[in-house]
Design a protein around this motif. Structure first.
Motif: not given
Ligand code: PRE
Length: 359
Positions: A26, A37, A46, A50, A53, A81, A85
């Motif tokens: 993942r 991005k 984002d 989130e 999900m 995550s 990034q």
């Molecule tokens: C992810 C990480 C941070 C964001 O806030 C939302 C989702 C994730 O871990 O799933 C991945 C991601 O950057 C995204 O899907 O835009």
């Protein structure tokens, strides 16, 4: 018959390894999302994604864990995550210490900045006349200082305040620099003035109000002149670093960062000197870092302690303003030093001998 504890633990161990492998799988996907991005200039965080999900987890959860427990765990995964990034992003920056572990040394007319010897930049807030700049230049030179500042384009809070002499001011600086063998630093506010400015000055200053003037940053990045970039008054350290990245991204890595105080609720000083920005910037980037004690404090009585703090915390240099007669200065009269005060200021800093201080 119940399973043996040993057998169950064996299965847990193997499940842990599955989870580990899935988490890292993942994480790799998240890194690729982060790159996509960054390329699109989209914000990394984002919350809508989130939420989607977390809703999907709620819809698919068959237990025995409560949905709220799983959502909490997944939220931690999203957070980690995001950190991953961010880490990837900062590693990729050209100004980042991770990209270049050794210090950048900026060379200005033979004077080096960022090599461990602490330097000074001094001069009047604004260029007012040849005589005024020459008087200051004489003092600056006497103190063994090589870098003379002076504003020719003055971005002032009020449009009715003195706006500077413009190109005429740059020409005065050039004449004085030649006569006294000094290097001159002056702020440029308009990208279209850079071409002419580089013929007169040795360092392009980009002021706090223009820290995110991206066209100006890029234009300065296309020159081969050192750039002194001041922190915006409401800029975070991350934004400051990214502003420097705009310059280096165009090919010019001769950048000096300058902490000059940030806007807070505190009114005792003009701005709040963010002294710990200095070691943070030095850890995060390979660029030299200066502290402007005049604009951060806005108070003559605080210049010396602020300069001592800056040098003690590891700044590569201090910027301070000096004017032959501050009371009649056309700008910033409350915070510029007169010549005897300036001489005492430098003398005190030298005798304080924070050993690496050089005049
Ligand atoms: C992810 C990480 C941070 C964001 O806030 C939302 C989702 C994730 O871990 O799933 C991945 C991601 O950057 C995204 O899907 O835009």
């Amino acid at each position: 018959m119940t399973d043996s504890l040993e057998q169950l633990r064996k299965e847990l161990d193997s499940t842990n390894l599955d989870i580990l492998s899935l988490l890292n799988k993942r994480a790799e996907l998240v890194q690729r999302v982060g790159q996509a991005k960054d390329a699109q200039g989209v914000s990394r965080f984002d919350p809508v994604r989130e939420r989607e999900m977390l809703d999907s987890i709620a819809a698919n959860n068959e237990g025995p864990f409560e949905t709220s427990t799983l959502q909490h765990l997944f939220k931690q995964v999203f957070k980690a995550s995001l950190e991953l990034q961010k880490d990837d992003h900062s590693k990729a920056l050209l100004v980042s210490r991770k990209k270049q572990p050794e210090n950048t040394v900026v060379t200005i007319k033979g004077e080096t900045i960022g090599d461990g010897i602490q330097r000074f930049v001094a001069g009047p807030c604004a260029v007012e006349s040849y005589e005024q700049v020459a008087t200051v230049a004489e003092t600056v030179k006497k103190q063994g200082i090589k870098l003379l500042r002076g504003g020719a384009f003055k971005p002032r809070t009020s449009p009715y305040d003195f706006q500077g002499l413009g190109v005429e001011g740059l020409k005065i600086l050039k004449r004085v620099a030649d006569e006294y063998d000094l290097a001159v630093i002056s702020e440029i506010v308009n990208p279209s003035d850079i071409e002419e400015a580089v013929q007169h000055i040795d360092v392009i200053q980009i002021g706090a109000r223009n820290m995110q003037n991206f066209e100006l940053l890029k234009e300065a990045g296309r020159t081969n002149k050192p750039v002194l970039l001041k922190r915006g008054m409401s800029a975070t350290i991350e934004e400051f670093i990214n502003a420097a990245e705009y310059i280096i991204s165009q090919g010019n890595g001769q950048i000096i960062l300058c902490e000059r105080g940030i806007r807070t609720y505190e009114k005792a000083t003009r701005n709040t000197l963010d002294i710990t920005a200095v070691p943070i910037l030095k850890q995060e980037t390979h660029l030299p870092v200066f502290v402007d004690v005049t604009h951060s404090t806005g108070r003559r009585d605080l210049l010396l302690p602020a300069a001592k703090a800056a040098l003690a915390i590891g700044a590569d240099g201090v910027m301070a303003e000096v004017h032959p007669d501050p009371t009649v200065a056309l700008s910033d009269s409350a915070q510029q030093m007169d010549i005897p005060q300036f001489e005492a200021f430098i003398h005190e800093l030298k005798s304080n001998q924070l050993s690496r201080v050089k005049q």
